[in-house]
Write an enzyme that holds these catalytic residues in place. Structure first.
Site, mmCIF file in Angstrom:
data_model
loop_
_atom_site.group_PDB
_atom_site.id
_atom_site.type_symbol
_atom_site.label_atom_id
_atom_site.label_comp_id
_atom_site.label_asym_id
_atom_site.label_seq_id
_atom_site.Cartn_x
_atom_site.Cartn_y
_atom_site.Cartn_z
ATOM 1 N N SER A 27 0.857 -1.201 0.000
ATOM 2 C CA SER A 27 0.000 0.000 0.000
ATOM 3 C C SER A 27 0.882 1.237 0.000
ATOM 4 O O SER A 27 1.991 1.224 0.540
ATOM 5 C CB SER A 27 -0.877 0.020 1.252
ATOM 6 O OG SER A 27 -1.414 1.323 1.465
ATOM 7 N N TYR A 69 -1.238 -0.933 10.160
ATOM 8 C CA TYR A 69 -1.337 -1.211 8.714
ATOM 9 C C TYR A 69 -0.064 -0.762 7.990
ATOM 10 O O TYR A 69 0.466 -1.481 7.134
ATOM 11 C CB TYR A 69 -2.563 -0.477 8.191
ATOM 12 C CG TYR A 69 -2.932 -0.728 6.749
ATOM 13 C CD1 TYR A 69 -3.753 -1.806 6.396
ATOM 14 C CD2 TYR A 69 -2.516 0.131 5.735
ATOM 15 C CE1 TYR A 69 -4.128 -2.008 5.063
ATOM 16 C CE2 TYR A 69 -2.885 -0.065 4.411
ATOM 17 C CZ TYR A 69 -3.698 -1.139 4.077
ATOM 18 O OH TYR A 69 -4.073 -1.339 2.758
HETATM 19 N N1 CAA Z 1 -1.801 13.597 11.044
HETATM 20 C C1 CAA Z 1 -1.620 13.949 12.323
HETATM 21 N N2 CAA Z 1 -2.641 14.041 13.211
HETATM 22 C C2 CAA Z 1 -3.862 13.747 12.767
HETATM 23 C C3 CAA Z 1 -4.104 13.354 11.445
HETATM 24 C C4 CAA Z 1 -3.015 13.307 10.572
HETATM 25 N N3 CAA Z 1 -3.162 12.943 9.279
HETATM 26 N N4 CAA Z 1 -5.426 13.123 11.293
HETATM 27 C C5 CAA Z 1 -5.983 13.372 12.487
HETATM 28 N N5 CAA Z 1 -5.032 13.761 13.377
HETATM 29 C C6 CAA Z 1 -5.230 14.140 14.769
HETATM 30 C C7 CAA Z 1 -6.430 15.045 14.905
HETATM 31 O O1 CAA Z 1 -6.069 16.394 14.705
HETATM 32 C C8 CAA Z 1 -6.857 14.800 16.334
HETATM 33 O O2 CAA Z 1 -6.033 15.524 17.220
HETATM 34 P P1 CAA Z 1 -6.611 16.104 18.603
HETATM 35 O O3 CAA Z 1 -7.107 14.904 19.371
HETATM 36 O O4 CAA Z 1 -5.427 16.772 19.213
HETATM 37 O O5 CAA Z 1 -7.710 17.038 18.219
HETATM 38 C C9 CAA Z 1 -6.552 13.315 16.546
HETATM 39 O O6 CAA Z 1 -5.565 12.978 15.536
HETATM 40 C C10 CAA Z 1 -7.761 12.431 16.373
HETATM 41 O O7 CAA Z 1 -8.283 12.617 15.037
HETATM 42 P P2 CAA Z 1 -9.730 12.144 14.592
HETATM 43 O O8 CAA Z 1 -10.761 13.091 15.134
HETATM 44 O O9 CAA Z 1 -9.759 11.928 13.113
HETATM 45 O O10 CAA Z 1 -9.843 10.779 15.390
HETATM 46 P P3 CAA Z 1 -10.872 9.672 15.229
HETATM 47 O O11 CAA Z 1 -10.627 8.754 16.389
HETATM 48 O O12 CAA Z 1 -12.241 10.168 14.967
HETATM 49 O O13 CAA Z 1 -10.423 8.945 13.866
HETATM 50 C C11 CAA Z 1 -9.065 7.675 12.405
HETATM 51 C C12 CAA Z 1 -9.141 8.364 13.764
HETATM 52 C C13 CAA Z 1 -10.092 6.540 12.333
HETATM 53 C C14 CAA Z 1 -7.661 7.079 12.282
HETATM 54 C C15 CAA Z 1 -9.369 8.704 11.281
HETATM 55 O O14 CAA Z 1 -8.521 9.805 11.447
HETATM 56 C C16 CAA Z 1 -9.138 8.141 9.901
HETATM 57 O O15 CAA Z 1 -9.938 7.372 9.385
HETATM 58 N N6 CAA Z 1 -8.042 8.529 9.251
HETATM 59 C C17 CAA Z 1 -7.701 8.045 7.900
HETATM 60 C C18 CAA Z 1 -6.742 6.903 7.992
HETATM 61 C C19 CAA Z 1 -6.550 6.362 6.614
HETATM 62 O O16 CAA Z 1 -6.061 7.025 5.700
HETATM 63 N N7 CAA Z 1 -6.909 5.090 6.427
HETATM 64 C C20 CAA Z 1 -6.832 4.468 5.147
HETATM 65 C C21 CAA Z 1 -7.841 3.336 5.081
HETATM 66 S S1 CAA Z 1 -7.961 2.636 3.442
HETATM 67 C C22 CAA Z 1 -6.517 1.854 3.260
HETATM 68 O O17 CAA Z 1 -5.769 1.652 4.175
HETATM 69 C C23 CAA Z 1 -6.184 1.397 1.879
HETATM 70 C C24 CAA Z 1 -4.841 1.800 1.525
HETATM 71 O O18 CAA Z 1 -3.915 0.992 1.623
HETATM 72 C C25 CAA Z 1 -4.614 3.126 0.953
HETATM 73 P P1 NAP Z 2 -11.730 -5.519 0.397
HETATM 74 O O1 NAP Z 2 -12.701 -5.258 -0.676
HETATM 75 O O2 NAP Z 2 -12.114 -5.361 1.815
HETATM 76 O O3 NAP Z 2 -11.108 -6.975 0.151
HETATM 77 C C1 NAP Z 2 -10.271 -7.612 1.073
HETATM 78 C C2 NAP Z 2 -10.498 -9.091 0.925
HETATM 79 O O4 NAP Z 2 -9.614 -9.804 1.826
HETATM 80 C C3 NAP Z 2 -11.916 -9.490 1.294
HETATM 81 O O5 NAP Z 2 -12.400 -10.403 0.332
HETATM 82 C C4 NAP Z 2 -11.744 -10.151 2.644
HETATM 83 O O6 NAP Z 2 -12.710 -11.134 2.927
HETATM 84 C C5 NAP Z 2 -10.382 -10.798 2.474
HETATM 85 N N1 NAP Z 2 -9.824 -11.176 3.766
HETATM 86 C C6 NAP Z 2 -9.694 -10.393 4.870
HETATM 87 N N2 NAP Z 2 -9.172 -11.098 5.871
HETATM 88 C C7 NAP Z 2 -8.971 -12.354 5.404
HETATM 89 C C8 NAP Z 2 -8.464 -13.536 5.961
HETATM 90 N N3 NAP Z 2 -8.035 -13.582 7.237
HETATM 91 N N4 NAP Z 2 -8.417 -14.649 5.199
HETATM 92 C C9 NAP Z 2 -8.835 -14.629 3.922
HETATM 93 N N5 NAP Z 2 -9.326 -13.541 3.326
HETATM 94 C C10 NAP Z 2 -9.395 -12.412 4.052
HETATM 95 O O7 NAP Z 2 -10.452 -4.566 0.239
HETATM 96 P P2 NAP Z 2 -9.549 -4.254 -1.021
HETATM 97 O O8 NAP Z 2 -9.459 -2.809 -1.122
HETATM 98 O O9 NAP Z 2 -9.964 -5.070 -2.180
HETATM 99 O O10 NAP Z 2 -8.128 -4.771 -0.483
HETATM 100 C C11 NAP Z 2 -7.369 -5.770 -1.118
HETATM 101 C C12 NAP Z 2 -5.897 -5.557 -0.749
HETATM 102 O O11 NAP Z 2 -5.449 -4.333 -1.287
HETATM 103 C C13 NAP Z 2 -5.642 -5.493 0.748
HETATM 104 O O12 NAP Z 2 -4.428 -6.146 1.055
HETATM 105 C C14 NAP Z 2 -5.487 -4.014 0.995
HETATM 106 O O13 NAP Z 2 -4.736 -3.746 2.140
HETATM 107 C C15 NAP Z 2 -4.808 -3.592 -0.274
HETATM 108 N N6 NAP Z 2 -4.899 -2.185 -0.618
HETATM 109 C C16 NAP Z 2 -6.125 -1.614 -0.790
HETATM 110 C C17 NAP Z 2 -6.180 -0.275 -1.138
HETATM 111 C C18 NAP Z 2 -7.475 0.445 -1.323
HETATM 112 O O14 NAP Z 2 -7.431 1.685 -1.399
HETATM 113 N N7 NAP Z 2 -8.608 -0.212 -1.406
HETATM 114 C C19 NAP Z 2 -5.012 0.458 -1.319
HETATM 115 C C20 NAP Z 2 -3.790 -0.177 -1.148
HETATM 116 C C21 NAP Z 2 -3.754 -1.496 -0.804
HETATM 117 P P3 NAP Z 2 -14.018 -10.721 3.813
HETATM 118 O O15 NAP Z 2 -14.694 -9.645 3.043
HETATM 119 O O16 NAP Z 2 -14.781 -11.988 3.890
HETATM 120 O O17 NAP Z 2 -13.459 -10.256 5.121
#
Ligand code: CAA
Ligand code: NAP
Length: 247
Positions: free
Chosen positions: A141, A154
């Site tokens: 990622s 992560y």
């Molecule tokens: N950098 C530094 N500080 C940050 C920040 C950042 N990017 N984002 C938030 N903060 C700080 C906030 O300012 C806040 O500070 P204070 O408590 O001092 O006010 C504190 O962190 C808490 O922030 P939130 O209100 O957002 O906290 P929350 O508990 O409601 O949510 C979270 C936390 C769930 C992690 C949320 O911030 C979030 O979802 N962030 C995005 C994380 C992300 O990018 N995930 C990707 C998921 S998809 C994926 O992973 C696929 C992939 O590979 C790309």
């Molecule tokens: P998704 O739609 O949630 O797919 C993830 C898949 O992994 C689901 O089918 C899930 O099954 C399966 N899985 C989770 N835990 C498992 C386990 N213990 N054993 C077997 N299968 C399992 O998410 P996605 O976006 O396609 O993600 C695929 C990959 O790409 C992940 O490795 C993710 O970290 C990576 N990735 C995603 C993004 C993005 O932006 N979407 C970016 C960078 C990298 P269930 O649904 O049954 O749990």
């Protein structure tokens, strides 16, 4: 083109579906590995058939559980034959700021996103080396490359995926087996749709292309790395992120 046998984990998720379709489109036989608790397998297979993909071979296994994976790969080999292409794609998020992160959230992400690579790759890599041909493609990622607040678990796991890729690439380089990683940016799948709306809007605004990736844009890169002509590409990490981050 030589038809190869591919095993894709997390096959029924967003990226996994696109990867299966792309590998099937270019003529490979695809084993679609899914989590044993996923209860929409039959619907997924019907949808694939309706979309023109009727030959996916489903196998169930929990990638975080070694015994489950051993049984899953044995079943895959029995149904399809020896695995030539492995795509380690299954993954999860358990986002929390580190101050609030519990050990359970750390373990779940490390086990599913990183230890899974030991579990699954272990079942196929030595046999690929014996046969003198293989492709191992690991889905990392952007957040394993740059780090992401709220994802210490992560980011650590996905950075580990890249380290694993580079090490195994060296071990298998002389055996005809390539090992590469893809580091996607944000892709439109259920993993990203689970991000809070305001946070997601901020993320999309920060992408130079101002959009999420389409899953098939990552599937296409998997097919590229699986190609015969990618035989000199190993240990690489392909960044596909709409310009959001360069190493
Ligand atoms: N950098 C530094 N500080 C940050 C920040 C950042 N990017 N984002 C938030 N903060 C700080 C906030 O300012 C806040 O500070 P204070 O408590 O001092 O006010 C504190 O962190 C808490 O922030 P939130 O209100 O957002 O906290 P929350 O508990 O409601 O949510 C979270 C936390 C769930 C992690 C949320 O911030 C979030 O979802 N962030 C995005 C994380 C992300 O990018 N995930 C990707 C998921 S998809 C994926 O992973 C696929 C992939 O590979 C790309
Ligand atoms: P998704 O739609 O949630 O797919 C993830 C898949 O992994 C689901 O089918 C899930 O099954 C399966 N899985 C989770 N835990 C498992 C386990 N213990 N054993 C077997 N299968 C399992 O998410 P996605 O976006 O396609 O993600 C695929 C990959 O790409 C992940 O490795 C993710 O970290 C990576 N990735 C995603 C993004 C993005 O932006 N979407 C970016 C960078 C990298 P269930 O649904 O049954 O749990």
């Amino acid at each position: 083109m030589t038809q190869r046998i591919a095993l894709v984990t997390g096959a029924m998720g967003g990226l996994g579906t696109a990867i299966c379709q792309e590998l099937a489109r270019i003529g490979h036989k695809v084993v679609a590995a899914y989590h044993p608790e996923f209860d929409k397998k039959d619907e997924w297979l019907q949808e694939q058939e309706a979309a023109g993909f009727k030959d996916f071979i489903p196998v169930a296994g929990d990638v975080a559980d070694l015994a489950s994976v051993q049984a899953m790969v044995a079943e895959a080999e029995q149904k399809a034959g020896p695995i030539d292409i492995l795509v380690n794609n299954a993954g999860i998020t358990r986002d929390k700021m580190f101050a609030k992160m519990e050990r359970e959230q750390w373990d779940a992400v490390i086990n599913t996103n990183l230890t899974s690579l030991f579990n699954v790759t272990k079942q196929v890599s030595a046999k690929m080396a014996e046969r003198g041909w293989g492709r191992i493609i690991n889905i990392s990622s952007i957040n394993g490359v740059k780090g992401q607040a709220g994802q210490a678990n992560y980011s650590a796991a996905k950075a580990g995926v890249i380290g694993f890729t580079k090490a195994l690439a060296q071990e298998l380089a002389a055996k005809g087996v390539t090992v590469n990683a893809i580091a996607p940016g944000y892709v439109a799948t259920k993993m990203v749709m689970a991000i809070r709306e305001d946070v997601l809007k901020g993320i999309v605004d920060s992408v130079p292309m101002k959009r999420l990736a389409k899953p098939e844009e990552i599937g296409y890169a998997v097919a590229f790395l699986a190609n015969e002509l990618s035989g000199f590409t190993t240990g690489a990490t392909l960044n596909i992120n709409g310009g959001l981050y360069y190493q």
